[in-house]
Write a protein that holds these residues in place. Structure first.
Motif, short mmCIF file in Angstrom:
data_model
loop_
_atom_site.label_atom_id
_atom_site.label_comp_id
_atom_site.label_asym_id
_atom_site.label_seq_id
_atom_site.Cartn_x
_atom_site.Cartn_y
_atom_site.Cartn_z
N ALA A 12 23.88 -4.19 71.80
CA ALA A 12 23.96 -5.78 71.73
C ALA A 12 23.20 -6.25 70.24
O ALA A 12 23.81 -6.77 69.30
N ALA A 13 22.11 -5.80 70.22
CA ALA A 13 21.37 -6.28 68.89
C ALA A 13 21.71 -5.49 67.78
O ALA A 13 21.99 -6.30 66.52
N GLU A 14 22.31 -4.23 68.06
CA GLU A 14 22.80 -3.80 66.67
C GLU A 14 24.26 -4.47 66.25
O GLU A 14 24.57 -4.54 65.07
N SER A 15 24.90 -4.85 67.18
CA SER A 15 26.20 -5.54 67.21
C SER A 15 26.14 -6.91 66.35
O SER A 15 26.66 -7.46 65.47
N PHE A 16 24.84 -7.63 66.81
CA PHE A 16 24.72 -8.95 66.30
C PHE A 16 24.16 -8.92 64.96
O PHE A 16 24.40 -9.89 63.95
N SER A 17 23.38 -7.81 64.78
CA SER A 17 22.43 -7.83 63.53
C SER A 17 23.26 -6.94 62.30
O SER A 17 22.92 -7.09 61.12
N GLY A 18 24.26 -6.14 62.79
CA GLY A 18 24.77 -5.37 61.95
C GLY A 18 23.78 -4.21 61.15
O GLY A 18 24.05 -3.67 60.09
N GLY A 19 23.15 -3.90 61.87
CA GLY A 19 21.98 -2.58 61.30
C GLY A 19 21.38 -1.95 62.61
O GLY A 19 21.51 -2.52 63.95
#
Length: 96
Positions: A12-19
């Motif tokens: 989820a964090a990678e999806s929202f941050s793009g990294g």
């Protein structure tokens, strides 16, 4: 729906941050760290991520965010000329 795992929170964090993101659990203290390592600074959609995080994380766990920044020494290593920087706005300058 489903069980909140470290991998689910990381996705989820990678999806929202793009990294890339690291999740560092501190189980004894009932919290975890969300460390943004794939983007510099604060990701743009933190409000949306926090909303999603509150839904998927266990209610008894707290969390802390850690961000990655470019230091002046790292910036200086790129050897930009003053006239190049005059043509660029700081928020448009992306150096990874």
């Amino acid at each position: 729906r489903g069980t909140a795992t470290i991998k689910r929170i990381q996705n989820a964090a990678e999806s929202f941050s793009g990294g890339a993101v690291q999740i560092i659990p501190h189980n004894e203290e009932y919290y975890f760290i969300v460390k943004f390592v794939g983007v510099k600074g604060i990701p743009k959609n933190m409000d949306g991520f926090i909303e999603a995080l509150e839904i998927i994380k266990p209610a008894h766990l707290g969390y802390v965010f850690e961000y990655t920044y470019l230091t002046w020494d790292q910036f200086d290593a790129y050897n930009f000329k003053a006239d190049e920087l005059d043509l660029t706005k700081w928020d448009e300058l992306e150096v990874m």
